[in-house]
Design an enzyme around this catalytic site. Structure first.
Site, PDB file in Angstrom:
ATOM      1  N   SER D 129     -10.205  14.149 -45.243  1.00 60.10           N
ATOM      2  CA  SER D 129      -9.845  13.454 -46.485  1.00 60.10           C
ATOM      3  C   SER D 129     -11.037  12.759 -47.123  1.00 60.10           C
ATOM      4  CB  SER D 129      -8.779  12.390 -46.208  1.00 60.10           C
ATOM      5  OG  SER D 129      -7.577  12.981 -45.842  1.00 60.10           O
ATOM      6  N   SER D 161      -8.953   7.971 -38.718  1.00 61.99           N
ATOM      7  CA  SER D 161      -8.460   7.146 -37.609  1.00 61.99           C
ATOM      8  C   SER D 161      -9.470   7.180 -36.481  1.00 61.99           C
ATOM      9  CB  SER D 161      -7.139   7.698 -37.069  1.00 61.99           C
ATOM     10  OG  SER D 161      -6.208   7.832 -38.099  1.00 61.99           O
ATOM     11  N   GLU D 244      -1.210  19.489 -36.853  1.00 60.01           N
ATOM     12  CA  GLU D 244      -0.964  18.095 -37.218  1.00 60.01           C
ATOM     13  C   GLU D 244       0.492  17.729 -37.037  1.00 60.01           C
ATOM     14  OE1 GLU D 244      -1.919  16.966 -41.275  1.00 60.01           O
ATOM     15  OE2 GLU D 244      -2.324  14.938 -40.615  1.00 60.01           O
TER      16      GLU D 244
END
Lengths: 371, 404, 371, 404
Positions: D129, D161, D244
């Protein structure tokens, strides 16, 4: 983990769909819809009887197939999908379940075989006016085995042979079996929102009534029957909502506006995605109800309430947004959308409105919490 | 802030009220009358109004109006609504069709048609929508083919209000399928009684038939019936549709007051259903929405009263009212519990008003622009967001993919 | 028909916006947000006082501008739009309104000029714990002019000079004026969801208290003050929701995904259209509240309730969907979306939760119906 | 229908439980520990699990797994969740990144990295992202320019993350801006401690910092760190993203049981807030949704148990749970009335759990696919509806319009 239909159950469900694809098309439903004198599709009723569905969950000793309730749920799902115009719910989910729940050996032996054989149409009569009947306003009364009072609406009351009636006897509420062909029974067919299902007002003036279950247990038994019916009705509702999603999708894929199918517009895509989500939540809750009903689990009351709330909400949403997705065509009599819109209201009201079930659900949560 | 008339408005209101009291027909029970009987009454009342120039009020005097301001028009309608006069037959014709005729027809045609329409002697309908062209009106397929000085028309229109009692109509057709869809359209006026025109009522899911299908089979009309240039039909139609917003009225049906009365009369174990908190919260929400819409109309009227153009807030009405009607009707039926399924007007509470509106509400969410189209309009015209990606702009109509 | 701001009022509103554009930017709001020791923006507070806004609706005889309440609503709308971090509502909508509603001539003469002059910060203290305070659980008590009890939360209680406190006296509920700098007052600043507005727990142990209004009228007066405040707060909420719609629109117009601005996707377009519809319904209801407040109409209680319900709902929706429209960026501290998300909750709770107002609204409907 | 294990599953469950009882670390109060301290515990536990092959269980034995069935994996996780062991640090790495490495790296690279990752010695993060490429990941702008055998990387990633404690990452970058956007991407693995990589925590609206921004300034890496061919980055990323779904866990936060307890403890004039019918109806709705989701997971597990691929019903989870969390948290605050604004954990009911979840829920509605993207996915992948009109398919990336 085994939380789905088994292969055998899937086979049964598939067979049911095939049968109904041939014997319960939109034309069959519309025959009952368009003819005010027709209360149900008698041919379909006979066919369903011949398939053994009426006795699917009735023990073999009483002439049934002795299958589990999950099998009956599978059949219910297909009947709901087909919008079947027959007194199946009244006879099987209400009358037969009431007999199996509370009937004496004699009562079971007398009536269950007739149901399984397709010789008898049932009805379940509690309501006496707008709102929920309760201990304070219940008027129907039995004295010396004779019932007096008015029940309205009674689903399939105009075509039923045998009704289970909620009434007081000596100040104690009870359920009573009443043969509707007997003396002291007057019936009037009523106009309703869903003409594919029949409804009557029944006036009793000294009709012969035989108690079903214990004296004083009328409301408790009614709730217990409603719990059972709610699970089975949830599968009819689920079948209907799935069909609405299919119809909406098929139409959207084939309807062009501004040079492309309306299925490509996010407003339609997200509407159908919302339908899908609601239907899947309803399916999961319905499955839990099926499990609880099938094994007679203590969780049945909360499972039934959750199944009924979820499936009522899903069917209402799917049926109204199916009309909306069809645009002007959806608002015509000629297109089938309104059959499902009507049936979604019939099923949502016939065992008491969803708001009543939300209250019952929370009472169960309180009880669980207290325990 | 107040809700008062200006002195001029107050004076006009008195003038209107005085005239209405003197001239409005006595109340009659139209429930037992046939549509032709009601139509006769309506035509008589329209003639009376026209003579006093209380119809088409904002039009110039030369065309039968009185050059009134929009707020005077509002005031007349407010006052007339207090009288039980027959209504609704002329709104589409005078609100949308005749203004289109006035804008695009030659003088001869205008002289022939405007005055009789104003007097209510002739009624007009609008023939745009088609089975395959609803929200996307410009995708219509009804064909007009030139034949000498005539055009020969074949195809089908749908959702035509009043087609069965109308005398004339404005008709949008495709005259050239070889150009992109907006460019191949042409507008005509037609005689609804001509051979080749067949009107069939549409059976709605609500049971009634408020609309029609209109079929054209080799309908032959002269080129002099054309409104605007060949190929300019979409521009002409936009003039008609711009007037539509003004013609669409408020919704009818039970509202928060009726469901509150129903709840009060519905007995429960704890008293009546109005005591239920969940119902009370919903009731508050319905009230807030309904009052919000009413007060929004007051804001629109304020703009008119101040001589301004009303803001875009007027576009929110139908989305809210149609969805509220559906929700409220359903809640009312649930209040009645099992009994709610009954539609017999002699038995169901409030003569089955809620059951009827439940069946009518889906149509309200579609007619005159679906929820989805109205939200597009708010997003694009009010908020200025971009239009959808358009794949149909530059494709010849005949090459466009189609389905149903 | 004259149901909108007048030209003069629009001018005032426009001037207010200009002032706040310069003196209450996001940076000003964040200064209070990010500094735990800062309860409000003292410069802005002074500036607002200098503009005369604190006394806008206070009569000229008491040092105010003597404008109508509609003018105050116009100012409130702009303060809400700017998320102003000052004790304006506590001082003006609550304290000044309470004084004008129930104050004796002496009380008005003593305090209103100080408010108008910007010399005094106010607070309104009713709550004592989770849930709505009521006659059965009200603990604060006044004996011999001395107040004992705990009020929590009290908005701006840590910076206020004068509080209106709901308490019993001789078993009768009343409102009392308490100077917070006096003896017997302990204050503790609390962490809240909206750090741009200050909140305290105040413990009273024998603090001097002077009754405001009649004995026994404490709850009735509280409701009457809440009605007035609710209308004014509704305009702050409206200003905030409008700003959220603007922010969402601006972001969507400038954010590209899959080669075009996200403002072109129906999911975003319809979300913003929904915001617009809710905001316009809230605006119309707020205007009605402004009218009722301004002329002292009998409709004030129902108008205030409708305004509060509509604007609370609109602001909640607009503030949460503004975050959503901004995607990941909207979830960061750096982007302003959360200022409005927080403020929407502060405004929705400070005069009692919307559900309480729905109940009050229906009670008014019942009263109207009975009349 | 039942909820029972098959005999094989029951046996495996006993095996797992026995092992856990013998090996799981004792409960420690991690609330008072720093992240590095917790991480140390987590790594030790991961090593213990790896030694017994209770991590990456479905992988082949050669790679450190045990060739287990998916349902065995579910059973292990169910049983492990009954123990208070440190969790969450390895999910993204082992669930998404390392499988991508295994699929596209050369043998040498695999041998170097897979085993240490399985044992928890090295942790991986996923760098896809960007600020201007959220839902539309393929629109990313981070550039890699070839320089001899190296690539030089400049740009910024976001929402990463664990970037601050990770050792390695898989990085998707643009290697060719002259072709349409999906075609100009390439995937690499990188050392997170290399010069040119800077990790900064993101301050969230909820106050915390669970994610990071990662900046690349002239980061130089060798071409041998490439995963897949140059220009094939999107195909490689799809393999990562396919994994995911399995890595995204259920939502946390208060649910119907907690708000029911809150209502019971909230005193009202009539008793407590649980007596309010409006609250009761909402409570029923929340229960039905939450139970529906739980039972839907049982359907998914049933498919696994039967050796089938789970149906698409698993995609409905986050839309429902995130929105319910936001709604329920807000309702809880409203129950508390004015008091609801307080977030002080020593004062607010239930240690301000509802206030915290109100601030967290907006993130949940966005992370891992926004509500809107998830509905697109359901519409397109589950229902088979057409994708959006794509204007970016055939345009060179450098010519695409961009905004923020």
């Amino acid at each position: 983990m085994n939380f789905d239909y088994s292969d055998d159950q899937k086979f049964l469900k598939n067979e049911a769909r095939k049968f109904l694809d041939g014997n319960c098309t939109s034309a069959h439903v519309r025959k009952v819809l368009d003819n005010a004198d027709l209360s149900y599709d008698a041919d379909l009723w006979k066919g369903v009887g011949a398939q053994g569905w009426l006795g699917a969950a009735i023990p073999e000793e009483h002439g049934g197939l002795g299958l589990g309730r999950v099998e009956l749920c599978a059949i219910a799902e297909e009947l709901g999908r087909a919008c079947a115009p027959i007194p199946f719910a009244s006879t099987v989910y209400f009358l037969a379940e009431a007999l199996m729940l509370a009937g004496s050996d004699a009562q079971k032996a007398k009536w269950l075989p007739k149901i399984a054989a397709g010789e008898l149409i049932g009805a379940f009569a509690t309501s006496e006016g707008p709102g929920v009947v309760n201990a304070a306003n219940l008027q129907a009364n039995v004295v010396g085995g004779k019932l007096t009072g008015v029940k309205i609406p009674v689903t399939d009351g105009d075509i039923a042979d045998l009704a289970v009636v909620l009434a007081n006897e000596g100040g104690k509420p009870g359920l009573f079996l009443v043969e509707l062909a007997g003396a002291g029974v007057t019936r009037e067919t009523l106009k309703t929102l869903d003409p594919t299902r029949s409804v009557a007002k029944i006036s009793f003036s000294g009709a012969a009534a035989e108690r079903l279950g214990d004296a004083g247990e009328g409301f408790a038994l009614t709730e217990a029957v409603f719990d059972r019916a709610a699970v089975l009705l949830a599968f009819e509702q689920l079948g209907g909502s799935d069909r609405c999603l299919e119809m909406a999708k098929d139409y959207a894929m084939d309807r062009y506006a501004f040079g492309r199918t309306i299925a490509g517009y996010q407003a339609i895509k997200h509407k159908l995605a919302d339908m899908y989500v609601k239907n899947e939540l309803a399916r999961s809750n319905a499955y839990f109800g099926a499990w609880a009903l099938n094994v007679g689990a203590a969780e049945l009351p909360i499972a039934a309430a959750a199944a009924r709330v979820a499936s009522s909400e899903a069917y209402w949403f799917a049926s109204k947004e199916n009309v909306q997705t069809h645009g002007g065509m959806g608002f015509t009599w000629a297109v089938d959308c309104h059959l499902y819109y009507r049936r979604s209201r019939q099923l949502a009201l016939v065992a008491g409105a969803p708001k009543v079930w939300k209250e019952r659900l929370v009472q169960q949560l309180e009880r669980r919490n207290a325990a | 802030m107040d809700f008062n008339d200006s002195p001029e408005e107050a004076a006009f209101r008195i003038e209107v009220r005085t005239w209405l009291e003197a001239n409005a027909p006595k109340k009659v029970d139209t429930k037992k009358m046939s549509e032709p009987e009601i139509l006769k009454l309506a035509k008589a009342w329209q003639a009376t109004k026209a003579a006093a120039r209380f119809t088409c009020m904002t039009w110039p005097e030369a065309l039968g109006g009185r050059g009134a301001t929009p707020i005077q028009n509002v005031i007349y309608n407010q006052e007339e609504s207090k009288f039980d006069v027959p209504r609704g037959f002329f709104d589409i014709g005078l609100g949308m069709c005749v203004p289109t005729v006035m804008a695009f027809a030659n003088d001869e045609t205008k002289q022939r048609f405007v005055a009789p329409a104003v007097r209510g002697e002739e009624i007009w309908c609008q023939l745009f929508s088609e089975p395959s062209a609803g929200s996307d009106v410009a995708g219509l397929r009804t064909r007009a083919v030139k034949d000498g000085d005539d055009w020969v028309i074949n195809g089908q229109k749908v959702w035509t209000s009043g087609a069965h009692y109308c005398d004339f109509g404005i008709l949008l057709v495709r005259t050239n399928p070889d150009v992109p869809k907006h460019k191949g359209l042409t507008m005509f006026w037609i005689d609804m009684k001509a051979p080749g025109v067949e009107v069939r009522p549409i059976h709605q899911m609500s049971g009634g038939s408020n609309f029609n299908e209109v079929y054209f089979t080799d309908l032959r009309i002269n080129d002099s019936q054309r409104l605007g240039a060949v190929g300019d039909g979409w521009k002409v139609a936009l003039v008609t549709l711009m007037n539509e917003r003004l013609a669409v009225g408020g919704s009818t049906g039970p509202n928060y007051a009726e469901i509150m009365a129903l709840a009060r009369s519905t007995v429960t174990e704890d008293g009546n259903a109005l005591a239920n908190d969940a119902f009370r919260e919903k009731l508050a929400d319905w009230y807030v929405q309904a009052e919000g819409l009413k007060l929004t109309r007051f804001r629109t009227m304020t703009a008119l009263s101040r001589g301004q153009t009303p803001g875009p807030e007027s576009s929110i009405g139908k989305i809210i009212s149609a969805n509220q009607l559906q929700d409220l009707s359903n809640s009312a039926m649930e209040l009645e519990d099992q009994f709610g399924i009954i539609t017999d007007t002699a038995i169901a509470p409030m003569e089955a008003a809620f059951q009827q509106s439940l069946m009518w509400a889906p149509g309200l969410r579609i007619a005159g622009g679906t929820d989805e189209i109205l939200k597009n309009i708010i997003a694009e015209r009010v908020l200025g967001l971009p239009g959808d990606v358009r794949v149909d702009k530059d494709v010849a109509f005949k090459d466009m993919p189609t389905g149903r």
